[in-house]
Design a protein around this motif. Sequence first.
Motif, PDB file in Angstrom:
ATOM      1  N   LEU A 117       0.844  -1.199   0.000  1.00 11.58           N
ATOM      2  CA  LEU A 117       0.000   0.000   0.000  1.00 11.58           C
ATOM      3  C   LEU A 117       0.883   1.255   0.000  1.00 11.58           C
ATOM      4  O   LEU A 117       0.635   2.216  -0.727  1.00 11.58           O
ATOM      5  CB  LEU A 117      -0.891  -0.032   1.250  1.00 11.58           C
ATOM      6  N   HIS A 118       1.910   1.189   0.825  1.00 10.80           N
ATOM      7  CA  HIS A 118       2.861   2.298   0.947  1.00 10.80           C
ATOM      8  C   HIS A 118       3.550   2.561  -0.393  1.00 10.80           C
ATOM      9  O   HIS A 118       3.627   3.688  -0.867  1.00 10.80           O
ATOM     10  CB  HIS A 118       3.870   1.917   2.025  1.00 10.80           C
ATOM     11  N   LEU A 119       4.013   1.471  -1.012  1.00 10.22           N
ATOM     12  CA  LEU A 119       4.700   1.611  -2.301  1.00 10.22           C
ATOM     13  C   LEU A 119       3.732   2.111  -3.371  1.00 10.22           C
ATOM     14  O   LEU A 119       4.085   2.988  -4.178  1.00 10.22           O
ATOM     15  CB  LEU A 119       5.305   0.262  -2.713  1.00 10.22           C
ATOM     16  N   SER A 120       2.505   1.594  -3.381  1.00 15.53           N
ATOM     17  CA  SER A 120       1.525   2.051  -4.379  1.00 15.53           C
ATOM     18  C   SER A 120       1.226   3.525  -4.181  1.00 15.53           C
ATOM     19  O   SER A 120       1.052   4.274  -5.145  1.00 15.53           O
ATOM     20  CB  SER A 120       0.212   1.294  -4.261  1.00 15.53           C
ATOM     21  N   SER A 121       1.152   3.932  -2.942  1.00 11.78           N
ATOM     22  CA  SER A 121       0.867   5.329  -2.652  1.00 11.78           C
ATOM     23  C   SER A 121       1.965   6.212  -3.240  1.00 11.78           C
ATOM     24  O   SER A 121       1.699   7.283  -3.795  1.00 11.78           O
ATOM     25  CB  SER A 121       0.775   5.515  -1.136  1.00 11.78           C
ATOM     26  N   TYR A 122       3.199   5.740  -3.139  1.00 10.62           N
ATOM     27  CA  TYR A 122       4.322   6.483  -3.710  1.00 10.62           C
ATOM     28  C   TYR A 122       4.271   6.489  -5.239  1.00 10.62           C
ATOM     29  O   TYR A 122       4.367   7.539  -5.876  1.00 10.62           O
ATOM     30  CB  TYR A 122       5.638   5.875  -3.204  1.00 10.62           C
ATOM     31  N   VAL A 123       4.068   5.304  -5.823  1.00 11.94           N
ATOM     32  CA  VAL A 123       4.120   5.191  -7.290  1.00 11.94           C
ATOM     33  C   VAL A 123       2.893   5.841  -7.938  1.00 11.94           C
ATOM     34  O   VAL A 123       3.012   6.574  -8.919  1.00 11.94           O
ATOM     35  CB  VAL A 123       4.228   3.713  -7.728  1.00 11.94           C
ATOM     36  N   VAL A 124       1.718   5.567  -7.395  1.00 15.16           N
ATOM     37  CA  VAL A 124       0.489   6.024  -8.042  1.00 15.16           C
ATOM     38  C   VAL A 124       0.112   7.447  -7.606  1.00 15.16           C
ATOM     39  O   VAL A 124      -0.034   8.339  -8.434  1.00 15.16           O
ATOM     40  CB  VAL A 124      -0.685   5.055  -7.748  1.00 15.16           C
ATOM     41  N   LEU A 125      -0.031   7.641  -6.297  1.00 10.10           N
ATOM     42  CA  LEU A 125      -0.533   8.937  -5.841  1.00 10.10           C
ATOM     43  C   LEU A 125       0.556  10.012  -5.890  1.00 10.10           C
ATOM     44  O   LEU A 125       0.341  11.115  -6.382  1.00 10.10           O
ATOM     45  CB  LEU A 125      -1.075   8.825  -4.417  1.00 10.10           C
ATOM     46  N   ASP A 126       1.729   9.674  -5.355  1.00 10.37           N
ATOM     47  CA  ASP A 126       2.760  10.693  -5.243  1.00 10.37           C
ATOM     48  C   ASP A 126       3.414  10.985  -6.596  1.00 10.37           C
ATOM     49  O   ASP A 126       3.458  12.124  -7.044  1.00 10.37           O
ATOM     50  CB  ASP A 126       3.807  10.260  -4.214  1.00 10.37           C
ATOM     51  N   GLN A 127       3.901   9.958  -7.257  1.00 15.35           N
ATOM     52  CA  GLN A 127       4.620  10.186  -8.526  1.00 15.35           C
ATOM     53  C   GLN A 127       3.719  10.059  -9.753  1.00 15.35           C
ATOM     54  O   GLN A 127       4.135  10.451 -10.848  1.00 15.35           O
ATOM     55  CB  GLN A 127       5.791   9.191  -8.671  1.00 15.35           C
ATOM     56  N   PHE A 128       2.556   9.507  -9.588  1.00 15.50           N
ATOM     57  CA  PHE A 128       1.637   9.249 -10.688  1.00 15.50           C
ATOM     58  C   PHE A 128       2.362   8.643 -11.915  1.00 15.50           C
ATOM     59  O   PHE A 128       2.347   9.178 -13.022  1.00 15.50           O
ATOM     60  CB  PHE A 128       0.873  10.516 -11.090  1.00 15.50           C
ATOM     61  N   PHE A 129       3.020   7.519 -11.686  1.00 18.76           N
ATOM     62  CA  PHE A 129       3.686   6.731 -12.729  1.00 18.76           C
ATOM     63  C   PHE A 129       4.737   7.525 -13.502  1.00 18.76           C
ATOM     64  O   PHE A 129       4.981   7.247 -14.677  1.00 18.76           O
ATOM     65  CB  PHE A 129       2.672   6.129 -13.714  1.00 18.76           C
ATOM     66  N   ASP A 130       5.316   8.499 -12.887  1.00 17.49           N
ATOM     67  CA  ASP A 130       6.397   9.232 -13.553  1.00 17.49           C
ATOM     68  C   ASP A 130       7.670   8.404 -13.410  1.00 17.49           C
ATOM     69  O   ASP A 130       8.437   8.550 -12.454  1.00 17.49           O
ATOM     70  CB  ASP A 130       6.564  10.616 -12.899  1.00 17.49           C
ATOM     71  N   TRP A 131       7.865   7.494 -14.383  1.00 10.54           N
ATOM     72  CA  TRP A 131       8.947   6.511 -14.240  1.00 10.54           C
ATOM     73  C   TRP A 131      10.318   7.152 -14.231  1.00 10.54           C
ATOM     74  O   TRP A 131      11.238   6.647 -13.602  1.00 10.54           O
ATOM     75  CB  TRP A 131       8.852   5.446 -15.335  1.00 10.54           C
ATOM     76  N   ARG A 132      10.441   8.281 -14.901  1.00 14.32           N
ATOM     77  CA  ARG A 132      11.733   8.967 -14.904  1.00 14.32           C
ATOM     78  C   ARG A 132      12.094   9.411 -13.481  1.00 14.32           C
ATOM     79  O   ARG A 132      13.198   9.189 -13.000  1.00 14.32           O
ATOM     80  CB  ARG A 132      11.650  10.182 -15.828  1.00 14.32           C
ATOM     81  N   GLU A 133      11.119  10.004 -12.802  1.00 19.93           N
ATOM     82  CA  GLU A 133      11.355  10.456 -11.423  1.00 19.93           C
ATOM     83  C   GLU A 133      11.598   9.262 -10.495  1.00 19.93           C
ATOM     84  O   GLU A 133      12.445   9.312  -9.616  1.00 19.93           O
ATOM     85  CB  GLU A 133      10.145  11.252 -10.915  1.00 19.93           C
ATOM     86  N   ILE A 134      10.811   8.204 -10.721  1.00 25.22           N
ATOM     87  CA  ILE A 134      10.937   7.036  -9.849  1.00 25.22           C
ATOM     88  C   ILE A 134      12.307   6.399 -10.020  1.00 25.22           C
ATOM     89  O   ILE A 134      12.983   6.059  -9.045  1.00 25.22           O
ATOM     90  CB  ILE A 134       9.805   6.025 -10.145  1.00 25.22           C
ATOM     91  N   PHE A 135      12.744   6.290 -11.274  1.00 26.08           N
ATOM     92  CA  PHE A 135      14.062   5.719 -11.547  1.00 26.08           C
ATOM     93  C   PHE A 135      15.155   6.586 -10.928  1.00 26.08           C
ATOM     94  O   PHE A 135      16.108   6.093 -10.318  1.00 26.08           O
ATOM     95  CB  PHE A 135      14.263   5.595 -13.063  1.00 26.08           C
TER      96      PHE A 135
END
Lengths: 319, 196
Positions: B88-106
């Motif tokens: 849930l924590h990770l999804s919150s980061y990937v989906v809500l916080d970064q909204f699938f911005d893979w460049r930022e996540i990487f």
Amino acid sequence: MLIKSHNKHDCTESEVTDYSIYVKRRQFIEASARSLGLAAIAPSLLLSACSDAATENAAKGISNSDQPRDELTPYEDVTSYNNFYEFGLDKSDPAKLAKNFKVKPWSVRVEGAVEKPGVYDLEDLLKGLPQEERIYRLRCVEAWSMVIPWNGFALADLIKKLKPTSAAKYVQFETLYDPQQMPGQKGRALDWPYVEGLRLDEATHPLAFMATGLYGKELPGQNGAPLRLVVPWKYGFKSIKSIVAIRFTEKQPATSWNIANPGEYGFYANVNPKVSHPRWTQRKERRIGEFLKRPTLPFNGYGDQVASLYQGMDLKRYF
Amino acid sequence: MPAFFIKQIKPICFFLCCLPLVYLAVLFATDQLGANPIERITRFSGDWALRMILITLVATPLQRGLGAVWPFRIRRMIGLFSFFYVSLHLSSYVVLDQFFDWREIFDDLIKRPFIMAGMAAFVLLIPLAVTSTKKMMRRLGKRWKQLHRMIYLIAALGVLHYFLLIKAGWAEPAIYLLVYLVLMLLRVPVIARRVR
């Protein structure tokens, strides 16, 4: 003849929230509520139409129509989500713990390289300074942002009144130290009292502002009552709250976050999407009330007015 | 321990483990997540992920101290709830916080130590969750126990993740560190024998 007498407790006209602002705020709150659920489907909702409440000031630097517009952040959010470690580490703490913060009487110590040093009663300090409203973006170093209508006066006007000597190159500000009233100061999160500073040419720049109120009301304790700095092109931690001392110095003052962690918080702390904080990117920010992050602008969008202050400086080094 | 409690230990445990999620849902439904709901959800789920992981580590000392079996009967469930809250924590980061911005996540993954620690903890939890079934226990035999000792490392990464993300004021993560250290110390044979 009808003679109308005013009661003390009557609201003055200037206190009334402008109707257009009121309406826009409702729309804003509704839009953010909707956006929570729908943002994934309709991100365009979030970048909803700009209000005329966002004045020229707020629009400055965002002339490009592709840029998302600025809307006022609701009063409730501005006053319930605060980084003010003197009142606790959680952003909801200050609103709770600053409720009974005593700001009267309040005096400000003026010292250092200045012609009119002394301890000023706040009222005396503000006497004769033209009051105005400024709508500014506030960008926190933690990558969130707000748009806030401040009331107060230009810092330059105050400095002119105090008459710094030619030796003065910097201005240093200090927050109240009173652990009885500020329970956060019982902990050692930072070296108390909180200290911030500006180069004198930054401090006298027309955009540098001293706030005594927001949304036409007195500044609440959690927002730095009764007197705080607002430097809209720098990260929020530069905009020191509840000021009790102003010192004019020859040397660059040591500032609180810079002392706490020099690798992460510089003296200049200009908003700069190209210089990442070691623990998060500064390329984007979340505007409070919006779902999708928006790009962060150099100098928080005030570059056309302040970039010249830093000509020839390596902003990656002097971050 | 009352007999009812021991008999119904699994549904009771399930109910308790759901409470944080229910609380979060109530905050969401009643619009009480504050000015920055995404940050609130991310922090809340992260807090509970770490708490759940540490609670799984209580089972062994508790079982030894009480000489009772019931802590082991709910250990797997709490472990799976840990994985749930971490996800849930990770999804919150990937989906809500970064909204699938893979460049930022990487970028975060290669540059930010606290993200590395958190992500490592998540990745290491996956094989533990996958091998949590009875079938897998039997199939892996001795190696199952070895594999699941990884939770010690995962918990340490979780505490480290917390330490690395904080700006100032280390009191809270220090409490988690203290709890972790006590739970680890209780596993040292000399100490463990005394507790028994």
